[in-house]
Write a protein that holds these residues in place. Sequence first.
Motif, mmCIF file in Angstrom:
data_model
loop_
_atom_site.group_PDB
_atom_site.id
_atom_site.type_symbol
_atom_site.label_atom_id
_atom_site.label_comp_id
_atom_site.label_asym_id
_atom_site.label_seq_id
_atom_site.Cartn_x
_atom_site.Cartn_y
_atom_site.Cartn_z
ATOM 1 N N THR A 98 0.827 -1.276 0.057
ATOM 2 C CA THR A 98 0.026 0.149 -0.180
ATOM 3 C C THR A 98 0.982 1.363 -0.062
ATOM 4 N N SER A 100 2.126 3.603 1.880
ATOM 5 C CA SER A 100 1.484 5.044 2.121
ATOM 6 C C SER A 100 0.474 5.618 1.420
ATOM 7 N N ARG A 101 -0.284 4.905 0.668
ATOM 8 C CA ARG A 101 -1.249 5.348 -0.163
ATOM 9 C C ARG A 101 -2.567 4.578 0.141
ATOM 10 N N CYS A 305 -0.717 -1.693 -5.053
ATOM 11 C CA CYS A 305 -0.026 -0.722 -5.852
ATOM 12 C C CYS A 305 0.384 -1.322 -7.205
ATOM 13 N N TYR A 309 3.224 2.537 -8.696
ATOM 14 C CA TYR A 309 2.538 2.977 -7.382
ATOM 15 C C TYR A 309 1.426 3.825 -7.291
ATOM 16 N N GLN A 310 0.503 3.263 -8.224
ATOM 17 C CA GLN A 310 -0.798 3.705 -7.988
ATOM 18 C C GLN A 310 -1.569 2.634 -7.395
#
Length: 326
Positions: A98, A100-101, A305, A309-310
């Motif tokens: 994840t 930090s998202r 992600c 990193y989306q």
Amino acid sequence: MWRARWDPGVLKAEALALLPCGLGMAFSQSHVMAARRHQHSRLIIEVDEYSSNPTQAFTFYNINQGRFQPPHVQMVDPVPHDAPKPPGYTRFVCVSDTHSRTDPIQMPYGDVLIHAGDFTELGLPSEVKKFNEWLGSLPYEYKIVIAGNHELTFDQEFMADLIKQDFYYFPSVSKLKPENYENVQSLLTNCIYLQDSEVTVRGFRIYGSPWQPWFYGWGFNLPRGQALLEKWNLIPEGVDILITHGPPLGFLDWVPKKMQRVGCVELLNTVQRRVQPRLHVFGHIHEGYGVMADGTTTYVNASVCTVNYQPVNPPIVIDLPTPRNS
Ligand SMILES: Nc1nc2c(ncn2[C@@H]2O[C@H](COP(=O)(O)O)[C@@H](O)[C@H]2O)c(=O)[nH]1
Ligand SMILES: [Mn+2]
Ligand SMILES: [Mn+2]
């Protein structure tokens, strides 16, 4: 096909290689002897001769053993988030990577959350606190978390080496004072954190381990072969659910831009031959998001992600029958 053979003091399990067309085929003794069993003790996994070249190991295992082919190996459709849970089952909600998202992630109903590592970018205490707050906002009865290579501060040996270096590759981590990261695990108050350790919840034995094959010297990196095998040897028999950060060879471990398999050969052999868990949850190879099964184990690459990193891949839901008396 496997057969066990008695040798003085040692029972050796060996593969009888069959070509897909059914013709028997002999192959090198060192490959056949990738596992052996001491009398009255557990199967011993040995380092594979193609350990350092997983793409080659994949091809070899597939041609000679049909190890990754249907009908026993299949892609699996994960349980839809709105499907009712069958009576007597435990619902696991699996996420990983994840980074930090977490804000956009829609978290589905379930009993147990599993996070397979890379919950931060660098393991900074501020990131860990934010992740812990997110965990605290979630309604699951149990939340089980392991670290990944991005949780640099969780790897005490990595940090000890980092502060000795003159050139700092990770400046924001290097400038942390030891008192800020020495007890970084204690910031995770809203979950059960596993690091080469196990816990039993709802009757399921769950084991977690952060190690993965060396790749640019991040946290919990180890060379392929003996070093990683020693970590996998810590996994006890009888574990129902295994959580590792990286995949085993051949299951959701394909890196398209390199045209490579990057899963760990010794992890595959440990999972398929010795531990045989019901469920193996991992991430790390973001491109491999999805679910597969080999008839014994369901493999979940839960990377939220993408490779860019989306955070767009939904959590993966798996229902398992709850063991009796729990
Ligand atoms: N060829 C390889 N690529 C790898 C390996 N380990 C990771 N990766 C690539 O990096 C991303 C992201 O990983 P992260 O740990 O930095 O989040 C992953 O999706 C791969 O594309 C490797 O061992 N070999
Ligand atoms: Mn990642
Ligand atoms: Mn990773």
